[in-house]
Motif scaffolding. Structure first.
Motif, short mmCIF file in Angstrom:
data_model
loop_
_atom_site.label_atom_id
_atom_site.label_comp_id
_atom_site.label_asym_id
_atom_site.label_seq_id
_atom_site.Cartn_x
_atom_site.Cartn_y
_atom_site.Cartn_z
N THR A 194 0.81 -1.22 0.00
CA THR A 194 0.00 0.00 0.00
C THR A 194 0.84 1.27 0.00
O THR A 194 0.34 2.34 -0.36
N LEU A 195 2.11 1.17 0.40
CA LEU A 195 2.93 2.38 0.54
C LEU A 195 3.30 2.99 -0.81
O LEU A 195 3.44 4.20 -0.92
N ASP A 248 1.65 3.49 -3.37
CA ASP A 248 0.61 4.35 -3.95
C ASP A 248 0.41 5.64 -3.17
O ASP A 248 -0.41 6.48 -3.57
N ARG A 249 1.13 5.81 -2.07
CA ARG A 249 0.94 7.01 -1.26
C ARG A 249 1.92 8.10 -1.68
O ARG A 249 3.09 7.83 -1.92
N ASP A 287 4.54 11.12 -1.36
CA ASP A 287 5.52 11.53 -0.35
C ASP A 287 5.15 12.88 0.24
O ASP A 287 4.58 13.73 -0.45
N VAL A 340 5.43 10.04 3.41
CA VAL A 340 4.52 9.05 3.98
C VAL A 340 4.74 9.01 5.49
O VAL A 340 5.89 8.96 5.95
N HIS A 375 1.04 4.47 8.76
CA HIS A 375 0.73 3.60 7.63
C HIS A 375 1.59 2.34 7.55
O HIS A 375 1.38 1.52 6.66
#
Length: 391
Positions: free
Chosen positions: A132-133, A135-136, A138, A140, A145
């Motif tokens: 999932t990281l 797609d996050r 910056d 983060v 998360h």
């Protein structure tokens, strides 16, 4: 507020024992070690900050944990508060046979076979969170998360509750941790009461389920205890388990080194999740050059002991190659933390996995600190992530 003669001492105590939004106690620990290595406050509390003294206090049976008798004598209102009554009745606040009986009930949940199972839970959670990281955007917040969700999943499996109940349980136990601080405020006590009022029936129901259908998890093992003892044991595991492990993972992720076993140990030394413990003297005992009488209250500063240059040369420098053994991060003696191996296992799985996936990880801002002293921890860890193919 605890006080001691002299303006300089009062300033040190304010910075060591009062929570702040941004907190760095280590310069103040250094002043304590240098100027007041054995400090007695005006209220009669002894504070020790050197490694050799703290190690003795943790391991010497002449020192006992605060227990119900101590609370009855010094905090007679504690039984009127549901939060204090539930949390301060757990194993951490018991001695001798009472402590041993509760510890024996909890210990099978931390046996090698169970730890191997929990390591597998951690690995699955790590893989899911890493996915999932990417797609996050910056920066983060790796605390929110990554570290926290991975630890929540593992501790829920330890206790025996569904992983999707982790966020609710985590929020419910946070107010209880404030009760571990030297000077919990009335507001802290009220918040703990409200949380305990919600949490207790949930845990009582869980214990009842395990008595009907036993399972090899912590809830199942402590179901042999009285209702109040079982609930207190589960509260302790949730509160301390969540925060000790997530703080360790956060600190390792922010460390200037890659995630190996040595990095985990050095993180525990450099900034231990548990900053202090309090003990009561059972008998007359000598610590350093100080003779303590029976019944004296003693605070041992673990965070300060781990930065003592007499034990660790250049202690403020993070050096994963140094010899950190023996560490005091998980206490010592009869009260050595049952979950120590689990916390290290989580970190040794979660940290290198993230660093392999994102080898260019770097801080984007400083972490935000929880407003607590004993288990301070962080509430955010903003980091910039760079996948391996972007190096």
């Amino acid at each position: 507020m605890l006080t001691a003669a002299g303006g300089d001492v009062r300033e040190i105590l304010r910075n060591v024992l009062l929570p702040k939004p941004v907190r760095d106690p280590y310069p103040w620990y250094a002043r304590l070690r240098q100027e007041h290595p054995a400090l007695r406050t005006d209220q009669g509390l002894w504070i020790f900050s050197r490694y050799q003294d703290v190690a003795q206090i943790l391991g010497d049976p002449a020192f006992a944990a605060k227990d119900a008798a101590w609370f009855d004598a010094h905090l007679p209102f504690w039984r009127d508060h549901p939060g204090m009554l539930a949390f301060l009745s757990c194993m951490v606040f018991q001695n001798d046979q009472h402590h041993l009986r509760l510890r024996r009930a909890m210990a099978p949940a931390f046996a090698p076979a169970r730890l191997r199972h929990l390591a597998q839970v951690t690995q699955v959670s790590v893989a899911e969170r890493l996915g999932t990281l990417e797609d996050r955007p910056d920066p983060v917040d790796l605390h929110q998360h990554y570290s926290l969700p991975v630890v929540r999943d593992t501790i829920c499996a330890l206790v025996g509750v569904p992983a999707d109940s982790g966020p609710e349980l985590y929020e419910l136990v946070q107010p209880l941790l404030g009760l571990l601080d030297p000077l919990p405020s009335e507001a802290t006590i009220r918040r703990a009461d409200r949380s305990a009022g919600v949490l207790r029936p949930l845990l009582e129901d869980l214990v009842l389920q395990r008595r009907r259908r036993p399972r090899d998890d912590l809830a199942g093992h402590v179901s042999i205890l009285r209702d109040d003892e079982a609930v207190s044991a589960l509260m302790l595991a949730l509160a301390a388990g969540f925060d000790t492990a997530v703080t360790l993972v956060d600190h390792c992720l922010a460390a200037p080194a890659t995630g190996t076993h040595r990095t985990v140990l050095e993180s525990l030394r450099h900034d231990p999740p548990l900053q202090l413990v309090t003990r009561i003297t059972r008998c007359a005992v000598v610590v350093g050059e100080i003779t303590l009488e029976p019944g004296e209250e003693v605070m041992a500063l673990l965070g300060s002991a781990h930065r003592d240059p007499e034990r660790y040369p250049d202690p403020d420098h993070f050096d994963p190659d140094r010899n950190t053994v023996p560490l005091l991060a998980f206490g010592g003696g009869a009260h050595y933390c049952l979950g120590a191996r689990l916390a290290r296992t989580i970190a040794e799985c979660a940290v290198p996995a993230l660093q392999q996936r994102f080898p260019g990880t770097s801080r984007s801002a400083g972490p935000r600190t929880a407003r607590r002293i004993t288990l301070a921890g962080w509430t955010s860890l903003p980091m910039r992530l760079a996948p391996a193919d972007e190096r």
